[in-house]
Design a protein around this motif. Sequence first.
Motif, PDB file in Angstrom:
ATOM      1  N   UNK A 247     -10.534  -9.912   2.090  1.00 26.22           N
ATOM      2  CA  UNK A 247     -11.025  -8.740   1.290  1.00 26.22           C
ATOM      3  C   UNK A 247     -11.733  -8.368   0.576  1.00 26.22           C
TER       4      UNK A 247
ATOM      5  N   UNK B  64     -10.850  -5.452   4.732  1.00 27.09           N
ATOM      6  CA  UNK B  64     -10.962  -5.353   3.139  1.00 27.09           C
ATOM      7  C   UNK B  64      -9.998  -5.350   2.264  1.00 27.09           C
ATOM      8  N   UNK B  65      -8.572  -5.601   2.669  1.00 24.68           N
ATOM      9  CA  UNK B  65      -7.624  -5.436   1.864  1.00 24.68           C
ATOM     10  C   UNK B  65      -7.149  -3.830   0.796  1.00 24.68           C
ATOM     11  N   UNK B  66      -7.800  -2.977   1.134  1.00 22.96           N
ATOM     12  CA  UNK B  66      -8.008  -1.754   0.790  1.00 22.96           C
ATOM     13  C   UNK B  66      -8.767  -1.642  -0.813  1.00 22.96           C
ATOM     14  N   UNK B  67     -10.338  -2.636  -0.793  1.00 23.23           N
ATOM     15  CA  UNK B  67     -11.444  -2.870  -1.764  1.00 23.23           C
ATOM     16  C   UNK B  67     -12.300  -2.392  -1.265  1.00 23.23           C
TER      17      UNK B  67
ATOM     18  N   UNK C 107       0.710  -1.388  -0.250  1.00 23.17           N
ATOM     19  CA  UNK C 107       0.439  -0.221   0.160  1.00 23.17           C
ATOM     20  C   UNK C 107       0.915   1.470   0.190  1.00 23.17           C
TER      21      UNK C 107
ATOM     22  N   UNK D 226      -5.392  -7.826  -2.866  1.00 23.96           N
ATOM     23  CA  UNK D 226      -5.575  -6.998  -1.674  1.00 23.96           C
ATOM     24  C   UNK D 226      -3.939  -5.503  -1.840  1.00 23.96           C
ATOM     25  N   UNK D 227      -4.416  -4.525  -1.045  1.00 20.96           N
ATOM     26  CA  UNK D 227      -3.517  -3.676  -1.152  1.00 20.96           C
ATOM     27  C   UNK D 227      -3.193  -3.557   0.422  1.00 20.96           C
ATOM     28  N   UNK D 228      -2.188  -4.659   0.697  1.00 19.69           N
ATOM     29  CA  UNK D 228      -2.154  -3.880   2.543  1.00 19.69           C
ATOM     30  C   UNK D 228      -0.664  -3.302   2.567  1.00 19.69           C
ATOM     31  N   UNK D 229      -0.534  -3.790   3.894  1.00 22.21           N
ATOM     32  CA  UNK D 229       1.107  -2.755   4.388  1.00 22.21           C
ATOM     33  C   UNK D 229       2.067  -3.855   4.942  1.00 22.21           C
TER      34      UNK D 229
ATOM     35  N   UNK E 109      -8.469  -1.393   5.439  1.00 22.73           N
ATOM     36  CA  UNK E 109      -7.010  -2.070   5.295  1.00 22.73           C
ATOM     37  C   UNK E 109      -6.732  -3.802   5.445  1.00 22.73           C
TER      38      UNK E 109
END
Lengths: 359, 272
Positions: B139, B220-223, A176, A217-220, B217
């Motif tokens: 997610x 939801x994994x930023x979805x 992210x 997913x977009x994670x850190x 985040x």
Amino acid sequence: MKKLLTSVVAILAVVAVLFTAQRYLAAKTGSGEGGSKVLNLYNWGDYIDPALLKKFTKETGYKVSYETFDSNEAMFTKVKQGGTSYDLAVPSEYMIEKMKAANLLLPLDHQKLTGLKNYDSRFLNQSFDRHNKYSVPYFWGTLGIIYNDKYLKASDVQHWDDLWSSKFKNQVMLIDSARDVLGFTLITQGKSVNDKSTADLAAAQGKLTTLMPNVKAIIADEIKMYMAQDEASIAVTYSGEASEAMANNKHLHYVVPSEGSNLWFDNIVMPKTAKHTAAAYAFLNFISEPKNAAQNAEYIGYATPNKKALALLPKSIREDKQFYPDAKTVSHLQVYSDLGQKWTEKYNDAFLEFKMTQR
Amino acid sequence: MKSKQQRQLFYLVPYGAWLLLFVIAPLVLLLFQSLTNANGGLTLHNYAVYFGSGTYLRMTFNSVWFAFLITLITLVISYPMAYLLNQLKQKQFWLLLVILPTWINLLLKTYAFIGLLSKTGTVNNFMSFFGIAPQQLLFSDWSFLLVAAYIEIPFMILPIFNSLAEIDPKLEQASRDLGANKWQTLRRVILPLSMPGVKAGIQAVFIPSLSLFMITRLIGGNRVITLGTAIEEHFLVTQNWQLGSTIGVILIVAMVVTMILTRDRVKKNTRK
């Protein structure tokens, strides 16, 4: 009323007891500022071998007060406010540039640095700090692809463009971070990671949008946990995170695409707030000693820029192409420079719009 | 007489100082920040950016939509549950069990859900017992709604439970005596009398749900992108505090609107 008064008194008494106990404990462990034989080190969490801190105190007599931050920006804000007198801090490369511009750094006196000759010249004299006037390298690393060999072959993921393959539908986890994700997209288009052209950025965003069907997913930081747990088969993350995940799962591997990637640095700097400069120089020299640097590198698992320390590391680490890529790949790596406020926002806006893309 | 007034004034000092320091000053700062540009000049530019951008408007819509869904889910589960809890003998004990999860740190609960919902997690292990292949549970919108609703449920149950407990049981008996059946009693007597609790619950759930961001985040994994994500980004990454504040002001306005829509209408309630 009386009952209320009693409870208020009771609460105050408990607060007083806890406060004195806390002060007592703080005095006993020697944390906090105060005292002249102290070094206030401001570093990322768990980013030094604790045994080395003890050894440093034993050798030099300076007590180390170790405070941590979890983002470059948080560190910047705190140093700028100047409430605490940090003697040394460990920012990443673009942040060093920013701190330099904000006049937050003290130049290092190279006469007092005995260990600079131990470092690999490839990692000195970088664009963000010419002639290492303000910083000494601490660790370096890359951005790359981590994958699980249970689900795919090594030949499937050697390059950034492989991420767009239709084979990986809903499988890829991304870090992210606007710069990293747009950065590797720019690289696939033959552009620089520091590109400041509206057209190039728009093109990169357009290409990135087509990656969305593959993005899970977009994670850190959680990437290392998810990869270790087999939640996803492929992810884009930093080498340090990858090495931690790999320690927990034998099936994981890390690739730095040979066409180029980001080369990042964490360097030690002396902020304007430094009060114990003698202690700071003692620490810089201590951590530059090959033996200490090697011990630290083995503990943290990141790549050391210290050439002599590298020679002391076991062969399995030293020759690991995943974390010490060959000279050809290294020559293609690009270092981030500070984009400035306007372009930082443009990158982040583009990334935010990408995140909003519907599957 | 005068000394009493003075004493009252004295008691008001800590309260007033608290309000001033921790409520009014931050709000004024936030509003001021949202009206300035990077050089400190006054401008409406940030609002123009916000309302001129399809991304932010879509994000606002997302936030409201998800907050609405979370509130709806918690309400549908909480009302019957609070009603049943009130019928039980040891109701305080059962209520305690409902409140218990709020004693645990939010982040820990979220991580527990990761353990449950991940591909190798408990739920998938259990499903494989029946021969169902591992499903992607994390997610997704559903997992986000599940976790958010789980976390918010105690805040919905508590006010509803309290308002139900305050209803005089005699009213219910009277309604039955006068020939209303169970359903009519519920609809005509219990439901209107517990409305203040429902409204308080909606406020307590809807307003925080608007700006949830940790769960977006982690689960939801930023979805799932809400305004909380944008605020975090503007304060921590781009350091554009002005635009971050603007989004903050808009969230506050949304909250005030919610409060107005769900406030107790004094006239109706005092009519007996």
